[in-house]
Scaffold this motif. Structure first.
Motif: not given
Length: 333
Positions: A28-31, A315-321, A151-157
């Motif tokens: 998670y941290a690496l992503d 999810l991708h939008a939340a990750i970008d945020s 909100f910091l969700p996991n990246h999708l593998p």
């Protein structure tokens, strides 16, 4: 390690000191470190193993005393991102992550919760949650101000090419993920398998050789349970070795291997819980009880293939945020 110069303002300190193994929180941290694309200095215990993820000169290993005595000097050089719920007192320029509420259950969990509240009160740092159910609910209990919550969700593998094995008559190879704690509920699963008299099952567990895994094997000698070490195998090899993936876990924050399996079309059979339903409803098969799930673990059954996560764009939008929030934290002085 070459420490960043004091007051550089652009460095990100990735604090992995509380991680004991390359588990889901590590990836998670690496992503997020990769998404930031900024200079990263890593704080880690002497026991955490690394591959080629970071330049060796950027990894600062510290035992307990060195961590306590020398970390303040390092922290003056940049923002801190900690993928675990361990805030550093009096450091506001940091973000920690709560993955699930499991560490705060029971007597010792309540003690941890009190310590967390004290550290959060002195640091006033940002606190990230990775799902909008269990993780968000716990963060809401310990942090009042909405401006401190992220909100910091996991990246999708990434979907990887997988050559699925040919089903063998009278045999079903079931994949299980994780060996870190009893929240996986493997004991209950195996007890139901024995009670139902299920035959032809072989369980392949993707994880590390822990005391929990060894005790499981000892308790159920009549069931075939083997370990596929995650340190030696990637998702592609694991998915290619199984017919389906099963999880009866509780208090999961996301379950990265499940997301990866669904991306690759691996059938996933999950016990109903709010986190799994939040992310995987419509993509996996859900069961209200372990008994109902085990009833479908038959060598002759034909599974529906896993499907992609329906809310991937959200999810991708939340990750970008979240990445933007980390960049803003890094720019603060």
């Amino acid at each position: 390690m070459n420490q960043p110069s004091s007051g550089s303002g652009e460095a990100l300190i990735l604090n992995l000191w509380h991680l004991k193994a390359r588990n889901g929180m590590f990836y998670y941290a690496l992503d997020y470190a990769r998404s930031l694309g900024t200079p990263v200095f890593v704080v880690a215990s002497p026991h955490l193993e690394f591959g080629a993820e970071f330049e060796p000169q950027k990894i600062w290993r510290a035992g307990v005393l060195r961590y306590i005595c020398m970390l303040p000097r390092l922290l003056r050089s940049g923002a801190v991102f900690t993928p675990t719920p361990h805030p550093l007192p009096f450091i506001s320029r940091q973000m920690i992550v709560v993955h699930d509420s499991y560490p705060f259950v029971g007597f010792f969990g309540r003690v941890k919760s009190i310590m967390l509240r004290l550290s959060l009160a002195t640091s006033r740092c940002k606190v990230a949650f990775i799902n909008r159910t269990d993780s968000r609910r716990f963060v809401d209990r310990v942090v009042g101000e909405s401006s401190r919550k992220v909100f910091l969700p996991n990246h999708l593998p990434a979907s990887v090419p997988v050559t699925r094995r040919q089903r063998i008559p009278h045999q079903l190879i079931v994949g299980l993920v994780g060996t870190d704690s009893p929240k996986k509920n493997y004991d209950e699963l195996m007890q139901v398998v024995m009670a139902e008299g299920a035959v032809g099952l072989k369980f392949v567990v993707y994880g590390t050789d822990t005391a929990y895994f060894r005790q499981l094997v000892e308790r159920f000698p009549g069931i075939s349970i083997v370990l596929l070490p995650s340190s030696e195998s990637d998702f592609a090899r694991f998915f290619a070795a199984i017919d389906c993936l099963v999880s009866v876990a509780t208090n999961e924050g996301f379950a990265r291997p499940i997301a990866g399996a669904l991306q690759c079309g691996v059938p996933c059979l999950l016990r109903e819980n709010e986190v799994f339903l939040e992310f995987y409803d419509g993509a996996a098969s859900f069961y209200p009880t372990i008994s109902a799930l085990v009833a479908d673990l038959r060598p002759d059954i034909k599974f529906s293939p896993g499907r992609g996560i329906k809310d991937a764009s959200e999810l991708h939008a939340a990750i970008d945020s979240g990445v933007a929030a980390l960049r803003e934290l890094r720019r603060q002085t």
